[in-house]
Design an enzyme around this catalytic site. Structure first.
Site, PDB file in Angstrom:
ATOM      1  N   ALA A  93       0.833  -1.201   0.000  1.00  0.00           N
ATOM      2  CA  ALA A  93       0.000   0.000   0.000  1.00  0.00           C
ATOM      3  C   ALA A  93       0.866   1.249   0.000  1.00  0.00           C
ATOM      4  O   ALA A  93       0.631   2.189  -0.777  1.00  0.00           O
ATOM      5  CB  ALA A  93      -0.932  -0.005   1.206  1.00  0.00           C
ATOM      6  N   GLY A  94       1.880   1.264   0.849  1.00  0.00           N
ATOM      7  CA  GLY A  94       2.736   2.442   0.968  1.00  0.00           C
ATOM      8  C   GLY A  94       3.517   2.724  -0.309  1.00  0.00           C
ATOM      9  O   GLY A  94       3.560   3.858  -0.799  1.00  0.00           O
TER      10      GLY A  94
ATOM     11  N   PHE B 250      -9.494 -19.734  -6.113  1.00  0.00           N
ATOM     12  CA  PHE B 250      -9.277 -19.310  -4.730  1.00  0.00           C
ATOM     13  C   PHE B 250     -10.592 -19.362  -3.980  1.00  0.00           C
ATOM     14  O   PHE B 250     -11.669 -19.428  -4.582  1.00  0.00           O
ATOM     15  CB  PHE B 250      -8.689 -17.888  -4.696  1.00  0.00           C
ATOM     16  CG  PHE B 250      -7.336 -17.826  -4.044  1.00  0.00           C
ATOM     17  CD1 PHE B 250      -6.243 -18.421  -4.630  1.00  0.00           C
ATOM     18  CD2 PHE B 250      -7.155 -17.161  -2.830  1.00  0.00           C
ATOM     19  CE1 PHE B 250      -4.994 -18.373  -4.025  1.00  0.00           C
ATOM     20  CE2 PHE B 250      -5.911 -17.104  -2.221  1.00  0.00           C
ATOM     21  CZ  PHE B 250      -4.828 -17.701  -2.814  1.00  0.00           C
TER      22      PHE B 250
ATOM     23  N   GLN C  86      -9.468 -12.335  11.034  1.00  0.00           N
ATOM     24  CA  GLN C  86      -9.471 -13.534  10.197  1.00  0.00           C
ATOM     25  C   GLN C  86      -8.510 -14.600  10.721  1.00  0.00           C
ATOM     26  O   GLN C  86      -7.334 -14.326  10.943  1.00  0.00           O
ATOM     27  CB  GLN C  86      -9.077 -13.176   8.764  1.00  0.00           C
ATOM     28  CG  GLN C  86      -9.057 -14.380   7.845  1.00  0.00           C
ATOM     29  CD  GLN C  86      -9.103 -13.997   6.375  1.00  0.00           C
ATOM     30  OE1 GLN C  86      -8.080 -13.667   5.782  1.00  0.00           O
ATOM     31  NE2 GLN C  86     -10.290 -14.020   5.802  1.00  0.00           N
TER      32      GLN C  86
ATOM     33  N   HIS D  64      -6.850 -17.884   9.385  1.00  0.00           N
ATOM     34  CA  HIS D  64      -6.602 -18.566   8.115  1.00  0.00           C
ATOM     35  C   HIS D  64      -6.717 -20.070   8.353  1.00  0.00           C
ATOM     36  O   HIS D  64      -6.172 -20.580   9.332  1.00  0.00           O
ATOM     37  CB  HIS D  64      -5.213 -18.201   7.602  1.00  0.00           C
ATOM     38  CG  HIS D  64      -4.958 -18.606   6.183  1.00  0.00           C
ATOM     39  ND1 HIS D  64      -4.835 -19.924   5.805  1.00  0.00           N
ATOM     40  CD2 HIS D  64      -4.819 -17.872   5.058  1.00  0.00           C
ATOM     41  CE1 HIS D  64      -4.622 -19.973   4.498  1.00  0.00           C
ATOM     42  NE2 HIS D  64      -4.612 -18.740   4.016  1.00  0.00           N
TER      43      HIS D  64
ATOM     44  N   LEU E 188       2.100 -19.895   7.701  1.00  0.00           N
ATOM     45  CA  LEU E 188       1.050 -19.919   6.698  1.00  0.00           C
ATOM     46  C   LEU E 188       1.323 -20.937   5.594  1.00  0.00           C
ATOM     47  O   LEU E 188       2.417 -21.005   5.046  1.00  0.00           O
ATOM     48  CB  LEU E 188       0.945 -18.522   6.072  1.00  0.00           C
ATOM     49  CG  LEU E 188      -0.076 -18.347   4.948  1.00  0.00           C
ATOM     50  CD1 LEU E 188      -1.478 -18.482   5.491  1.00  0.00           C
ATOM     51  CD2 LEU E 188       0.106 -16.993   4.287  1.00  0.00           C
TER      52      LEU E 188
ATOM     53  N   GLU F 129      -3.483 -20.493   0.637  1.00  0.00           N
ATOM     54  CA  GLU F 129      -4.772 -20.968   0.142  1.00  0.00           C
ATOM     55  C   GLU F 129      -4.617 -21.488  -1.286  1.00  0.00           C
ATOM     56  O   GLU F 129      -5.430 -22.293  -1.760  1.00  0.00           O
ATOM     57  CB  GLU F 129      -5.768 -19.801   0.187  1.00  0.00           C
ATOM     58  CG  GLU F 129      -7.184 -20.167  -0.191  1.00  0.00           C
ATOM     59  CD  GLU F 129      -8.173 -19.068   0.196  1.00  0.00           C
ATOM     60  OE1 GLU F 129      -8.100 -18.571   1.328  1.00  0.00           O
ATOM     61  OE2 GLU F 129      -8.998 -18.701  -0.643  1.00  0.00           O
TER      62      GLU F 129
ATOM     63  N   ARG G  34     -12.853 -18.183   4.009  1.00  0.00           N
ATOM     64  CA  ARG G  34     -11.942 -18.596   5.078  1.00  0.00           C
ATOM     65  C   ARG G  34     -12.624 -18.760   6.429  1.00  0.00           C
ATOM     66  O   ARG G  34     -12.300 -19.676   7.185  1.00  0.00           O
ATOM     67  CB  ARG G  34     -10.802 -17.579   5.191  1.00  0.00           C
ATOM     68  CG  ARG G  34      -9.855 -17.680   4.031  1.00  0.00           C
ATOM     69  CD  ARG G  34      -8.772 -16.637   4.108  1.00  0.00           C
ATOM     70  NE  ARG G  34      -7.817 -16.836   3.009  1.00  0.00           N
ATOM     71  CZ  ARG G  34      -6.809 -16.009   2.745  1.00  0.00           C
ATOM     72  NH1 ARG G  34      -6.631 -14.934   3.484  1.00  0.00           N
ATOM     73  NH2 ARG G  34      -5.991 -16.263   1.752  1.00  0.00           N
TER      74      ARG G  34
ATOM     75  N   HIS H  46      -4.491 -14.419  11.116  1.00  0.00           N
ATOM     76  CA  HIS H  46      -3.861 -14.079   9.845  1.00  0.00           C
ATOM     77  C   HIS H  46      -4.037 -12.619   9.432  1.00  0.00           C
ATOM     78  O   HIS H  46      -3.131 -12.010   8.876  1.00  0.00           O
ATOM     79  CB  HIS H  46      -4.463 -14.974   8.764  1.00  0.00           C
ATOM     80  CG  HIS H  46      -3.877 -14.789   7.398  1.00  0.00           C
ATOM     81  ND1 HIS H  46      -2.526 -14.926   7.155  1.00  0.00           N
ATOM     82  CD2 HIS H  46      -4.442 -14.473   6.214  1.00  0.00           C
ATOM     83  CE1 HIS H  46      -2.297 -14.706   5.861  1.00  0.00           C
ATOM     84  NE2 HIS H  46      -3.435 -14.413   5.278  1.00  0.00           N
TER      85      HIS H  46
ATOM     86  N   ARG I 213     -12.485 -11.409   4.817  1.00  0.00           N
ATOM     87  CA  ARG I 213     -11.799 -11.093   3.565  1.00  0.00           C
ATOM     88  C   ARG I 213     -11.629 -12.348   2.729  1.00  0.00           C
ATOM     89  O   ARG I 213     -11.279 -13.401   3.254  1.00  0.00           O
ATOM     90  CB  ARG I 213     -10.422 -10.496   3.852  1.00  0.00           C
ATOM     91  CG  ARG I 213      -9.596 -10.269   2.625  1.00  0.00           C
ATOM     92  CD  ARG I 213      -8.300  -9.557   2.932  1.00  0.00           C
ATOM     93  NE  ARG I 213      -7.322 -10.346   3.660  1.00  0.00           N
ATOM     94  CZ  ARG I 213      -6.599 -11.333   3.131  1.00  0.00           C
ATOM     95  NH1 ARG I 213      -6.754 -11.669   1.865  1.00  0.00           N
ATOM     96  NH2 ARG I 213      -5.713 -11.982   3.863  1.00  0.00           N
TER      97      ARG I 213
END
Lengths: 565, 393
Positions: free
Chosen positions: A14-15, A113, A229, A231, A241, A244, A275, A342, A377
């Site tokens: 994002a940054g 997904f 969330q 996961h 992790l 997925e 999820r 997650h 999400r």
């Protein structure tokens, strides 16, 4: 003393995307991060990025899937923006160099997904986040003359002018311990989530909710904070992790009876339900005694049903993770997984341009709550969220900067105050608890009582613990008395941020007396649209428990309906 | 807790290992730049299950005993690239090395952890990567220079080409290869394994418009692709199977064989001379290598003035080699002989390799296997120098 049109805090996807967009719009830009940008936690995103780029697909289908995934408290105007702009954004990434996997005709390949009605996830093996993050950093290196980078600087305070508008920040150069003021017309928070408030978590040690808490302390409302969330596939061993993408490529989930139990919970989508649904199903199997592995605390993820060649090419990273961290060759035998913390759907409330209710303050990525994820999400929507709203925040902030003067600097006196604050931490007597102990207590409590299944008693217990830990954190002892790379001082500040975020999460979870998305209340097991089809916002209330308010959910074209997979 | 049966408690310490903690002693090299003192060693004994990582050990020491121990870290899962260190002298990620293995490879049962090499130390285990690593990355023009016209949708490119560059894309910029680069120890200006691997990421990318320019630049730079001494250290060091040296060799093949770039460092001719000598004699003929590297394979090439100059400047090395009996004067001047049968086999290798239509490139992501055909995997994975595969076999 540096002054910029747009100052971005945090240099994950994002940054970096915000920085590039703001620079392209002609603004003077600085991007600051407490770690080198490529260490940002976006690097760990594995599976891919969603976009309706297949001609047979439609962004509306993507939007509907996202709305449904959110359990109907995602804001549909924001979801429409994200899904409509997704194909263009993904093509942009391809053009600047992301090495997306291709199909036999040389076009971008797409994988399945969770929660998606068709294959729409573009990917780079299972290192998609890393590939995009490193390519964006290539662009920052290319544009080094127009984007100033402050790598390994830690923001200690956001500054406001007399009118309350954000006017920059005070930051500490981690390498030297020097404090400096950064004046800015706009500040974009892109500091990520707060997974470290949970133990275990898939999140990196740097995910401590800095920006969320800093905005909260300025008075910005936080939204959907109760939505955390879990996961479905994290290593039992240590919470790492497993993407997925594994289930997207066809892997099965099996219980102790060797049964693909998802047919009981989501007969249509099976392992590729959303999820929250899969995590709850797994936890139910475990709680009812059908877990596998020592103590029955896990579930088998069986990747051996995926052709081995495909696994080695498209799931390379989790082959390594299985081998290195669990001693299992996932191409030959199933691996033990369980749900693990997650992602947080909640964050600083923003509009579709990333603007928060505080003038001059923007937020994008996991730190923000637009809200496109609502109660849950979908996998491969987080990378999209960071890029779309990172770009929009960058563009909007640049446009705002064009028509305003540079704020005046607050000056040395303010820096001295900040130094006094830091000296206060360093000088704490040895009578306090250790930072690591308090953090462990917090993580354990959150994972016990604010996890997949929640109860009133459990949540109230969690609130008591968090409130107590907040007190203890004020006197937590610091070993490092130096200035160069004093990670101990950062740890003390981060602990305070995590506790603020955790408190809001618990209060939100107590408040929402229904089960929706990631929030499952054992004492209120049903979704209650009549009373709770709304966002919960939390604002700072001095040192007291946060102030609770509500915000309506924006509905454009999809009315709430029963959610089945 | 009341909610006990409904919680996810217990995830951190899985019952499988919760009772198997063992003491491990870590010997950490500390350095406090503010003290004015030299670096020193500190030992801490931590308790963890043997399969936990060295990083978790350091974090326990930091959390329990001394919060001032400096180490960069974040993901704990070998993806963020922060925690590059040397463990018992070997570079790698602290999060990617198990305590039991580290103990086994230690000289005295104490796991020794120190900062990476070839980069200045800032504090304790934290090195200045900007001063070395990132500067070198910036040197290779590390961004895509687009082929025009830029398509409206994605570039249509060969499926394999994208999988191919994914191997270099998998580099996490941890610096382990830089830490151990022998060429960089001798020539600090050497662009080095990480940055050159990064450069292959563009040279191998069919969307890039300046592959020739990139290769020319890296071939002509005296600290470029021909500065690598082929020592394999970076391949051993890399925790992600990027195999930087392989990427450097591929840059050379592209530069020399595909683009015929004859560089002023004589890198290309040196390589050609080397290959030809082995083909002809089965062993290296040192006396012939130097002149051919300058003047090419023809007899007159021997009298290339630069070769004479190089010979003169190499005299001390030659003398040393002779004194240490690494070479004998006669052995160096005359071609080495190997039995005719062996030479025949060498030539057969050449014929097989040169007879292929396409160059065979080994790649981590292209495994060339399927369910029924497991044989080639191990060979191919090994051929890429996948450190993971070997470490954990």
């Amino acid at each position: 003393m540096p002054a910029h049109d747009v100052l971005i805090l945090g240099a994950g996807l994002a940054g970096q995307r915000a920085a590039l967009a703001a620079a392209e719009a002609g603004a003077s830009v600085a991007i600051m991060s407490k770690v080198h940008p490529v260490r940002s936690h976006s690097v760990a995103a594995a599976g891919g990025i969603n976009a309706a780029i297949n001609p047979a697909d439609d962004w509306r289908s993507h939007a509907y899937d996202t709305v449904k995934g959110s359990d109907f408290i995602g804001d549909q105007d924001a979801i429409e923006v994200m899904c409509r702009e997704a194909p263009h954004e993904v093509m942009h990434l391809e053009h600047i160099g992301v090495t997306f996997h291709r199909n036999e005709t040389g076009q971008m390949d797409l994988r399945a997904f969770g929660g998606a009605s068709m294959k729409r996830t573009a990917y780079v093996a299972d290192i998609t986040g890393q590939a995009i993050l490193h390519v964006l950093y290539e662009q920052l290196m290319k544009h080094h003359e127009t984007v100033d980078r402050y790598e390994e600087w830690f923001t200690t305070h956001l500054l406001q002018d007399e009118s309350g508008a954000v006017s920059g920040c005070i930051a500490r150069d981690i390498r030297t311990g020097e404090l400096a003021e950064f004046t800015a017309k706009n500040v974009i928070l892109a500091t990520g989530g707060v997974g470290q408030a949970f133990k275990p978590t898939t999140n990196g040690l740097i995910c401590t909710g800095d920006g969320i808490a800093q905005a909260y302390r300025l008075g910005a409302p936080l939204m959907d904070m109760e939505m955390v969330q879990y996961h479905p596939t994290c290593l039992v061993e240590n919470g790492f992790l497993i993407t997925e993408g594994a289930r997207g490529e066809g892997a099965h989930l099996l219980n102790a009876d060797g049964e693909r139990f998802m047919e009981k919970y989501a007969p249509n989508k099976m392992e590729l339900a959303s999820r929250d649904v899969v995590s709850r199903a797994e936890q139910t199997e475990i709680n009812e005694g059908r877990g596998v592995g020592p103590g029955g605390v896990g579930i088998y993820l069986d990747v051996t049903v995926v052709p081995r060649k495909r696994t080695l090419e498209a799931l390379r990273e989790i082959v390594n993770i299985g081998k290195d961290f669990a001693g299992v060759d996932i191409t030959r035998e199933p691996i033990l997984i369980r749900p693990g913390q997650h992602y947080i759907m909640g964050g600083v409330k923003t509009d579709v341009d990333g603007a928060t209710p505080i003038e001059g303050l923007y937020a994008a990525g996991e730190v923000a709550c637009v809200s496109v994820h609502g109660g849950n999400r979908l996998g491969a929507n987080s990378l999209l969220d960071t890029l779309i709203f990172g770009r929009r925040a960058g563009e909007h902030a640049a446009a705002r900067a064009a028509s305003m003067p540079m704020p005046t600097a607050v000056g040395q006196a303010r820096l001295n105050d900040e130094q006094t604050m830091i000296d206060g931490i360093i000088g704490r007597p040895k009578t306090g608890r250790r930072i690591s102990e308090i953090k462990d207590d917090l993580g354990t409590e959150m994972n016990e009582n604010v996890a997949v299944f929640r109860t009133q008693d459990g949540l109230e217990h969690a609130l008591d613990v968090v409130r107590r830990l907040k007190e203890e954190a004020k006197t937590a002892y610091v070993d490092d008395k130096g200035t160069v790379f004093n990670q101990d001082v950062l740890g003390a500040l981060e602990l305070g941020y995590m506790l603020d975020c955790a408190e809001c999460t618990v209060v939100g979870a107590i408040e929402r007396k229904e089960s929706r998305g990631a929030q499952f209340r054992v004492d209120y097991p049903d979704r209650n649209d009549e009373e709770w089809q709304k966002h919960i916002t939390l604002s700072r209330n001095g040192d007291d428990i946060p102030h609770v308010a509500y915000s309506p959910v924006t509905i454009t074209q999809w009315q709430p309906e029963e959610r089945k997979y | 807790m009341a909610a006990e049966p409904l919680t996810t408690e217990g995830a951190e310490a899985s019952p499988a290992h919760s009772d198997h903690s063992e003491p491990f002693t870590l010997r950490i090299r500390r350095y406090d730049p503010e003290s004015g003192d030299a670096p020193y060693w500190v030992e801490h004994t931590i308790e963890l299950e043997p399969h936990r990582s060295v990083l978790e050990g350091i974090l326990q020491a930091k959390g329990r005993f001394d919060g001032s121990i400096g180490i960069r870290c974040s993901c704990k899962a070998a993806i963020c690239g922060s925690c590059g260190v040397r463990i018992n002298g070997q570079p790698g990620l602290a999060c990617h090395t198990h305590l039991d293995k580290a103990k086994r490879t230690s000289k005295d049962g104490v796991i020794e952890i120190e900062p990476m090499g070839n980069m200045p130390v800032i504090k304790d285990l934290i090195v200045d990567m900007d001063a070395v690593h990132w500067k070198k990355v910036q040197r290779v023009t590390p961004w895509l220079i687009n082929k025009e016209p830029i398509p409206e949708r994605e570039y249509i490119v060969d499926r394999e080409s994208m999988v191919d560059v994914t191997q270099t894309m998998a580099c996490i910029q941890c610096g382990a290869c830089v830490s151990d680069c022998l060429a960089m120890e001798v020539d600090p200006l050497f662009i080095g394994p990480a940055a050159l691997a990064k450069s292959y990421r563009f040279v191998g990318d069919p969307r890039d418009a300046q592959q020739y320019e990139r290769l020319k630049d890296l071939a002509e730079d005296p600290h470029g692709i021909y500065d690598c001494t082929h020592c394999f250290k970076c391949i051993e060091a890399c925790p992600k199977g990027v195999a930087p040296m392989n990427q450097i060799m591929r840059l050379r093949r592209r530069a020399g064989t595909d683009y015929h770039i004859v560089d002023r460092n004589n890198g290309e001719r040196h390589e050609a001379a080397f290959v030809q000598l082995i083909k002809n004699y089965g062993l290296l003929w040192e006396a012939e290598l130097l002149p051919r590297s300058y003047g090419g394979p023809s007899w007159f090439g021997k009298f290339h003035p630069a070769a004479g100059q190089e010979l003169l400047s190499s005299l001390p090395v030659i003398t040393k080699s002779v004194l240490r009996r690494k070479v004998t004067p006669m052995g160096a001047l005359k071609p080495h002989k190997i039995p005719a049968e062996d030479l025949k086999q060498v030539k057969e290798i050449y014929e097989t390799v040169e007879g292929r239509d396409q160059r065979l490139e080994f790649n981590l992501y292209i495994s060339g296997t399927d369910e029924n055909n497991d044989g080639p995997v191990s060979e191919r994975v090994e051929a890429t120098g996948d450190a993971n595969a070997e470490d954990n076999a």
